[in-house]
Scaffold this motif. Structure first.
Motif, short mmCIF file in Angstrom:
data_model
loop_
_atom_site.label_atom_id
_atom_site.label_comp_id
_atom_site.label_asym_id
_atom_site.label_seq_id
_atom_site.Cartn_x
_atom_site.Cartn_y
_atom_site.Cartn_z
N LEU A 188 5.66 38.00 16.35
CA LEU A 188 4.77 38.05 15.20
C LEU A 188 5.39 37.49 13.92
N PRO A 189 6.68 37.67 13.65
CA PRO A 189 7.16 37.16 12.37
C PRO A 189 7.20 35.65 12.26
N ASN A 190 7.31 34.94 13.40
CA ASN A 190 7.37 33.50 13.22
C ASN A 190 6.29 32.74 13.97
N ALA A 191 5.43 33.47 14.68
CA ALA A 191 4.14 33.00 15.16
C ALA A 191 3.82 31.52 14.95
N PRO A 192 4.29 30.62 15.76
CA PRO A 192 3.99 29.21 15.49
C PRO A 192 2.52 28.87 15.41
N PRO B 365 -5.04 20.90 6.15
CA PRO B 365 -5.72 20.32 7.30
C PRO B 365 -4.85 20.02 8.50
N PHE B 366 -3.56 20.33 8.44
CA PHE B 366 -2.72 19.94 9.57
C PHE B 366 -2.14 21.14 10.27
N PHE B 367 -2.84 22.23 10.25
CA PHE B 367 -2.28 23.46 10.82
C PHE B 367 -2.26 23.36 12.33
N PRO B 368 -1.13 23.64 12.95
CA PRO B 368 -1.10 23.53 14.42
C PRO B 368 -2.02 24.55 15.06
N GLN B 469 -2.22 28.06 19.71
CA GLN B 469 -2.42 29.15 18.75
C GLN B 469 -1.85 30.46 19.25
N THR B 470 -2.01 30.71 20.54
CA THR B 470 -1.63 32.02 21.04
C THR B 470 -0.25 32.04 21.67
N GLY B 471 0.45 30.94 21.64
CA GLY B 471 1.83 30.94 22.11
C GLY B 471 2.00 30.74 23.60
N LEU B 472 0.97 30.28 24.29
CA LEU B 472 1.08 30.06 25.74
C LEU B 472 1.51 28.63 25.98
N VAL B 473 2.81 28.40 25.94
CA VAL B 473 3.28 27.02 25.98
C VAL B 473 2.98 26.35 27.31
N TRP B 474 3.03 27.09 28.39
CA TRP B 474 2.78 26.45 29.68
C TRP B 474 1.35 25.93 29.74
N MET B 475 0.43 26.72 29.21
CA MET B 475 -0.97 26.32 29.24
C MET B 475 -1.19 25.10 28.36
N GLU B 476 -0.51 25.09 27.22
CA GLU B 476 -0.69 23.95 26.35
C GLU B 476 -0.21 22.68 27.02
N ARG B 477 0.97 22.77 27.65
CA ARG B 477 1.51 21.57 28.30
C ARG B 477 0.60 21.09 29.41
N ARG B 478 0.18 22.03 30.27
CA ARG B 478 -0.61 21.61 31.43
C ARG B 478 -1.98 21.08 30.99
#
Lengths: 299, 671, 175
Positions: A188-192, B365-368, B469-478
């Motif tokens: 949560l603190p660095n939540a990309p 406008p460039f928020f990931p 947004q939710t931190g699911l890197v595997w899903m983003e990559r695939r």
């Protein structure tokens, strides 16, 4: 001499953690990328935000690193291989890691920016969720070992590792450790995705390098703690003690860094509810169970 | 020569560092990685890491030509990057006010790889330069706003005094390009001071008993009025003269030991000295403003007659933050103590009842994770949303006057990089409608298959953004990899990959804790004008493909879901991907819509196409075979208006997920 | 230098640090700095305990104060005006009372430390692990009643404070 070995192990361990994290995030296993990043970071400008609280901004990464190093100081790699064998080692580990919270509050408050501020205070909320869960399992472990010294805790597991004796405590401690090191899904603190880097967002250059190094050291300390408290430390056949410690720590680190990313980031409200409504009763039940077993069975 | 170099001589160590930097390129993508994917760029395969914030990036990657507003925003992002920094521009015509690109290339994957190689050379050689000119641009100018330190909601463009407490407004920097001229926002006006609640402070017998219902100003006690209102000197709301004239207190912070029967003096006596409630060291002989903060000076209590030889320490009456109708005096605390409970009484409170300071934070406008080009500015109350301001920085209508149909189709498609094929289809159909010609069944089916292919790609792109947004890197990559592979794939390749795509979607749906994250989030009420997957996830049967003979021939049925929250939308989009795969399999042929020759036609034509985000509508007018006007109604226009209500009082993470679940496309919206 | 000289040096050093941080608490305008200065003052006291070879007490002090003061920092930000100290406001109240109370407290502490009968100084103390053992036995023996009732009281007040702080829900929603 032993301190030199320990520092070397620490450095290599931190580097390995960086490699694993790079693999988890980017999907590529690169042994050199962390080194390149570190060298590159030293060449970049260290920017300062406007109207920051300069003292906090500068002090936060340093405090984080100091907390991590103090925590590592009480982890035994082998029967004599420990920097400081305190009689209250387990508690000291916890005390040192409590300063992670202080450092992140400073890092959040320092830059005087929206993302960092929210990230810093969110970490306090996260801390309230995991704080009990990181102390209570240690209580149960110390109960079995009848000592707070990390060396004694390891030797008490000679017959049966704590992960089998106290699995509930193990699960809670690992989750709390992930919360303390702000690893996904508890980042949560660095939540990309939410905060564009949060507490880490305003750091650049050398300060960012120190911050990242500090985080690696903290993860290493937590892996060491998990191995010491639950996975039997240096105990194991054939290989020398320190080799087992290192292998176990690396396995634990890999698991912590990779499995967490399979789950979306936890909502703060859910985390607090789970920590207090579910976690604390389970931790208390764990202490009770361990107490009963310790009285009844002779392990 | 690298414009973003860092000052320094190129020593051996610096050369090493520059070499490391060249191999560790971290890019901040403008307008966003969703646009980069939609354009066919596979950044991960090219070896670029993406940064969540410009501070951690050393390359600004510009994808395509940017409209002027977005270029200003990109300039701000560039200025935030620490040096040495570089710009890599792909397919961008002009970059001003950014400096010239350090490496350029066409907007293709091959172009990207070549440009990256160039860039690495430039960085390795030019990261450190002996002389470097500083970078400045008009977009980076800041404007000074003035705000009250005690009341942050009061904002003014000019220096002055706070209307609530009188303090001099303090300067605060704001971006010069942010929406100008805040109206000085005031907290809820005219909270009348609370009804006289005599705190029992153990002093009986005061004049107040004899003179009921008189009102005075907490900061100017010589002002007495018979009715409530505003103080003529400072504008503060008058408080009733209660049984506690200033200067008496049974409160021991004054060093009046024998304070029990104070005479009631202040209302009639003229105090001789004035001090500032916040800076007690300031003493003045006449009323005025504190030199340090500007607050109106308050009279120091004069010695009441029956005190003997007490030494006032100059700030007795108003220690702390007086000067506010702080409610009834409380025992043990000095009068007019600025209790925070009273001060924040009228501040808007978030749903949990806590009143916190408002900060304005930009999320675009460039928020990931959010659509690139969407300018979202949120005013956060703590970490909950208090106000929303949405703006598209890539909007605007295209000037169609005088274009030939072929040119128009190209321009119209380029206007929205996220749904180019659907826009081509829309333009072609509108033109053909104006000419009253219809394509034959085979072409129509092939075009429909292309639109469906883009639907799959668009939904996969959304899935990748959601995963980011939710931190699911595997899903983003695939998801990103699948999107890129299907975007330009022929039918047989699509069919070959269909099974793995379905398996991927199944795994996505089965992600643990997904339900906990998404359920109940982002629900829009009934009866709101929603379109596309958002509407269908609510159960509304709205789909522009439903009546189309082409789709009927392919056996199309509208797919709907229930719930209307973010989770339902995720399932809806996965269902639509599966459906589109089937439609493509049945169509068997696929070709991107091309404009047919419609001759010299005069008249009006219109068409509606179900783009991946909802039904889009286009009306064109032709004169002699050339365009005169084109009116375009994009699908996200309706959703933008719903945004403010949707995320009101939500926690920031939930709000961002809700915004993401709408899958907004800022391209083509009215600016 | 011998061990005891080092001990004395560190004792003085941490003692002065504790005092200095304590002064910073009141001198600074920033609320968060004030809270964290108090935190480090307590940490210095914990370090003093460890120098005096009361290891458990020192570690416990360091650990508890870190978390407690951080929560206090949060409350200061929530409830106080100008937590960043940018407006240089005078944040202290009731100065006379505080000075008097502080003076009385100092005199009382000095009186207790000088006049109380602490018994003879121990020639040697058990080592840290034995101390922990003895402490545990004490907690579960003679002092059990005190600690258990204190713990229950604290828990009850926590729950009561939480319940009081939750704003009552009006029928029909809203607070």
């Amino acid at each position: 001499m032993s301190i030199a070995i320990l520092l070397l192990t620490l450095t290599l361990g931190a580097y390995f953690i960086a490699v694993i994290e790079g693999w988890a995030v980017h999907g590529r296993f690169s042994l050199t990328r962390p080194a390149l990043s570190a060298v590159a970071l030293f060449g970049r400008e260290s920017l300062l935000a406007r109207t920051p609280d300069r003292l906090f901004f500068e002090a936060a990464p340093v405090l984080l690193l100091v907390a991590g190093l103090l925590a590592v100081a009480v982890i035994p790699l082998a029967p004599g291989l420990i920097i400081a064998d305190l009689a209250t080692g387990a508690l000291f580990l916890n005390a040192a890691l409590a300063y992670v919270l202080v450092a992140l509050i400073m890092a959040g408050w320092g830059p005087n920016g929206g993302y960092a501020m929210i990230g810093g205070w969110r970490f306090l909320g996260q801390f309230i969720a995991y704080a009990m869960l990181i102390v209570m399992p240690i209580t149960a472990v110390a109960m079995r070992a009848e000592s707070l010294s990390t060396t004694m805790i390891v030797t008490s597991q000679a017959d049966l590792w704590n992960v089998f004796y106290q699995p509930l405590g193990f699960v809670l401690f690992v989750l709390a450790a992930m919360g303390l090191a702000w690893l996904p899904p508890l980042d949560l603190p660095n939540a990309p995705g939410d905060l564009a880097g949060g507490v880490e967002a305003e750091y650049t250059g050398v300060r960012l390098a120190v911050l990242r190094l500090a985080r690696m050291v903290i993860i290493l300390a937590l892996a060491g703690a998990i191995v010491t408290f639950y996975l039997g430390g240096w105990l194991g056949p054939w290989l020398p003690g320190w080799a087992w410690s290192v292998i176990k720590m690396l396995v634990v680190t890999t698991v912590m860094l990779t499995t967490g990313r399979l789950v979306p980031r936890v909502r703060e409200a859910d985390l607090l509810a789970a920590g207090w409504k579910l976690g604390i009763p389970l931790a208390l039940a764990n202490i009770f169970l361990v107490g009963v077993i310790a009285l009844v069975v002779d392990i | 020569m690298m414009h973003g170099a860092r000052t320094g001589m190129r020593t051996g160590l610096r050369r090493l560092i520059a070499g490391a930097m060249a191999r560790d390129l971290c890019a901040f993508v403008v307008p966003g990685s969703d646009v980069a994917r939609a354009r066919g760029l596979d950044l991960a395969r090219a070896g670029l890491h993406l940064a969540a914030t410009p501070r951690h990036a050393n390359v600004l990657l510009v994808v395509g030509t940017l409209p002027p507003d977005l270029r200003d925003a990109a300039t701000v992002a560039y200025a935030q990057m620490p040096r040495p920094r570089a710009i890599l521009a792909l397919g961008a015509d002009t970059l001003a006010p950014l400096p010239a690109a350090d490496a350029t290339g066409p907007l293709t994957q091959v172009g990207l790889v070549a440009a990256l190689a160039d860039l690495r050379r430039v960085v390795a050689n030019g990261a450190f330069a002996a002389k470097v000119t500083d970078f400045d641009a008009p977009a980076l100018q800041t404007r000074i706003e003035y705000t009250c330190p005690m009341h942050p909601e009061v904002i003014s463009d000019e220096p002055g005094n706070c209307p609530i407490c009188g303090m001099t407004l303090m300067p605060k920097e704001a971006s010069a390009s942010s929406p100008a001229a805040h109206q000085p926002k005031q907290s809820a006006p005219a909270h009348q001071p609370p009804a006289v609640a005599h705190a029992a402070h153990g002093h009986s017998t005061h004049t107040a008993a004899e003179t009921p219902a008189q009102y005075t100003c907490p900061m100017h006690l010589e002002v007495i009025s018979d009715e409530p209102g505003n103080c003529p000197k400072c504008g503060m709301f008058l408080v009733p003269v209660d049984a506690k004239p200033v200067g008496h207190s049974g409160h021991d912070h004054h060093d009046h030991h024998d304070h029990h029967d104070h005479s009631k003096h202040v209302a009639t006596e003229t105090p001789t000295q004035y001090t500032c409630p916040m800076h007690p060291e300031v003493i003045s002989d006449e009323p005025g403003s504190c030199p340090k903060c500007g607050m109106f000076l308050v009279p120091v209590e004069a010695k009441p007659e029956d005190h003997s030889g007490h030494d006032h320490d100059g700030h007795a009456g108003h220690e702390g933050h007086a000067g506010h109708s702080g409610g009834p005096a409380i025992d043990g605390i000095e009068p007019h103590f600025m209790s925070m409970v009273n001060l924040t009484r009228d501040m808007p409170a978030s749903a949990d009842g806590l009143k916190m300071e408002w900060i304005e934070v930009p999320f675009g406008p460039f928020f990931p994770g959010l659509p690139g080009g969407l300018g979202l500015t949120l005013t956060l109350d703590g970490d909950a949303i208090a106000e929303t301001r949405v703006q598209s920085l890539v909007g605007g209508s295209i000037a169609a006057d005088g274009l030939t149909p072929a040119e128009f189709v190209e321009r119209f498609a380029d206007q929205s990089p996220l749904c180019r094929v659907a826009n081509r289809q829309l333009a072609c159909l509108a033109l053909e409608n104006a000419a009253s010609v219809a394509p034959d069944a085979r072409t129509a089916t092939a075009r429909a298959a292309a639109v469906e292919r883009e639907r799959i790609a668009s939904h996969l792109g959304w899935l990748a953004s959601f995963a980011a947004q939710t931190g699911l890197v595997w899903m983003e990559r695939r998801a990103a990899a699948k999107q890129l592979s299907i975007q330009a794939a022929p039918v047989d390749q699509i069919a070959a990959n269909a099974a793995s795509l379905r398996a991927f979607l199944h795994r996505v749906r089965k992600t643990p804790l997904l339900r906990a994250k998404l359920a109940g989030n982002g629900r829009i009420g009934e009866g709101k004008p929603v379109v596309g997957p958002v509407a269908r996830a609510q159960g509304v049967q709205s789909d522009a493909r439903a009546g189309d003979w082409v789709y009927d021939a392919l056996g199309f049925q509208v797919v709907t879901g229930t719930g209307g929250d973010a989770l339902a939308r995720l399932h809806q989009r996965c269902d639509e991907i599966n459906q589109s795969l089937e439609l493509i399999a049945r169509a068997k042929e696929l070709s991107v819509p091309e404009p047919q020759n419609i001759g010299t036609v005069t008249g009006q034509g219109q068409a509606t196409v179900e783009t991946p985000r909802g039904a889009a509508h286009l009306v064109v007018e032709l004169l002699g075979g050339k365009l005169v006007t084109a009116t375009y109604r994009p699908p996200s226009a309706a959703h933008i208006d719903l945004l403010a209500d949707l995320i009101q009082a939500q926690e920031i993470a939930d709000a961002l997920v809700a915004v993401g679940s709408l899958d907004l496309s800022p391209w083509g919206l009215p600016a | 230098m011998t061990g005891s000289v080092w001990e004395l040096f560190f004792l003085v050093f941490f003692g002065l640090a504790a005092i200095w941080f304590g002064i910073v608490v009141f001198r600074t305008h920033s609320m968060v700095r004030s809270a964290l200065a108090l935190l480090f003052s307590q940490t210095a006291i914990g370090a003093m305990f460890m120098v005096m070879q009361a290891e458990f007490l020192g570690v416990l002090q360091i650990m508890m104060m870190a978390t407690e003061m951080s929560v206090m920092a949060l409350f200061m930000v929530m409830f106080m005006m100008d937590p960043g100290g940018m407006g240089a406001m005078e944040m202290s109240h009731q100065k006379r009372l505080s000075l008097r109370a502080g003076g009385v407290g100092l005199l009382a502490a000095l009186a207790v430390s000088w006049l109380a009968d602490w018994g003879p100084a121990a020639a040697s103390i058990p080592d840290a692990s034995r101390q922990v053992e003895l402490l545990g036995i004490e907690l579960l023996g003679r002092s059990m009643f005190i600690f258990e009732s204190a713990g229950l009281t604290i828990l009850t007040s926590m729950i009561a404070a939480t319940m009081v702080a939750i704003a009552p829900r009006k029928p029909g929603g809203g607070t």
